[in-house]
Design an enzyme around this catalytic site. Structure first.
Site, PDB file in Angstrom:
ATOM      1  N   THR A  95       0.755  -1.265   0.176  1.00 41.30           N
ATOM      2  CA  THR A  95      -0.019  -0.167   0.047  1.00 41.30           C
ATOM      3  C   THR A  95       0.984   1.113  -0.078  1.00 41.30           C
ATOM      4  O   THR A  95       0.397   2.541   0.352  1.00 41.30           O
ATOM      5  CB  THR A  95      -0.910  -0.007   1.236  1.00 41.30           C
ATOM      6  N   GLY A 112       2.371   4.313  -1.131  1.00 46.42           N
ATOM      7  CA  GLY A 112       2.001   5.488  -1.809  1.00 46.42           C
ATOM      8  C   GLY A 112       0.426   5.840  -1.918  1.00 46.42           C
ATOM      9  O   GLY A 112       0.045   6.775  -2.816  1.00 46.42           O
ATOM     10  N   CYS A 143      -0.620   9.543  -0.923  1.00 49.65           N
ATOM     11  CA  CYS A 143      -0.175  10.544  -2.356  1.00 49.65           C
ATOM     12  C   CYS A 143      -1.111  10.541  -3.319  1.00 49.65           C
ATOM     13  O   CYS A 143      -1.680  11.439  -3.777  1.00 49.65           O
ATOM     14  CB  CYS A 143       1.154  10.363  -2.644  1.00 49.65           C
TER      15      CYS A 143
END
Length: 263
Positions: free
Chosen positions: A204, A206, A209
């Site tokens: 998981t 990123g 972002c």
């Protein structure tokens, strides 16, 4: 084509930060640009070091972009210290975007501090009042609001407190709470809940972002805030469902699954 700008830190392994944002912009058919605020040394196992970019260089990057190219929306990520936050606030006041999505990045998944403690108040005072949406996870929402969050009702109380600092919308991501994850969007009047399901994967890297970058794309594309969040959440969920088992730690989600699946 819409032009999207990310102001954030660089991730050397390509799963988060500037690299995740650019991939997300591209996956949404947008042209991606970047202003780098910090360089991190990291891989799927964690962040080992970081280096802040001097404010003068951050400003120079911004002047270069904004003086030449129309920017349809801005997303910010890692802004590690007060000097950087003040610099970015000045940039966004000089070149005010129609949409600004603030991802208040504080701690990496491996526990590395990406925001100095004393800089939290700078985010509250300088950036929250000018953003379209702020997207904290539970620990970030607790740090900003000063409220301990153990339930959905706690999250609502924290969202109301964060809203009082000036953002147009607050999205608290519920993945850190027990049970099925529920994200809560608050617009100052109403709450909208976005339910999800737990996906059995460690990959998981990123996701935060990516979600904020996708919201920025969707807002620039004409969606209202609730639609933008819903579509972004669906995009991230698909990316996690088809995440990439790269490296020895937490691999990244698949930013281009829909494109690759057609090959």
């Amino acid at each position: 084509m819409l032009n999207l700008l990310t102001i954030a830190g660089s991730d050397s392994c390509g799963g988060a930060g500037i690299q995740a944002d650019i991939k997300t912009f591209s996956a949404h058919g947008c042209y991606g640009m970047s202003i780098i605020t910090a360089v991190t040394a990291q891989n799927t196992r964690g962040v080992t070091d970081s280096l802040d970019i001097p404010p003068a260089m951050i400003t120079a990057q911004a002047d270069a972009v904004f003086s030449d190219i129309h920017v349809d929306a801005v997303k910010t990520g890692m802004l590690s210290c007060t000097d950087t936050i003040r610099c970015v606030a000045d940039i966004l006041k000089k070149y005010p975007p129609k949409f600004y999505v603030l991802d208040p990045v504080m701690i990496s998944k491996s526990g590395f501090a990406l925001l100095k403690d004393e800089a939290i108040n700078s985010i509250i005072k300088m950036l929250l009042p000018i953003c379209t949406v702020v997207t904290p996870n539970i620990p970030e929402a607790e740090a900003i609001s000063g409220i301990e969050i153990n339930s959905e009702n706690d999250a609502k109380t924290a969202a109301e407190k964060i809203y009082s600092f000036g953002p147009k919308n607050v999205l608290i991501k519920g993945g850190h709470l027990s049970g099925e994850p529920i994200d809560l969007l608050y617009d100052g009047r109403n709450f909208t809940a976005f339910s999800g399901h737990r996906i059995d994967t460690k990959n998981t890297h990123g996701t935060g972002c990516t979600l904020s970058a996708a919201i920025a794309c969707n807002l620039a594309g004409g969606m209202n805030t609730a639609e933008a969040v819903g579509a972004a959440k669906k995009y991230v969920t698909t990316g996690i469902e088809h995440s990439l088992d790269i490296g020895a730690g937490c691999g990244p989600l698949h930013h281009f699954y829909d494109l690759y699946s057609k090959r």
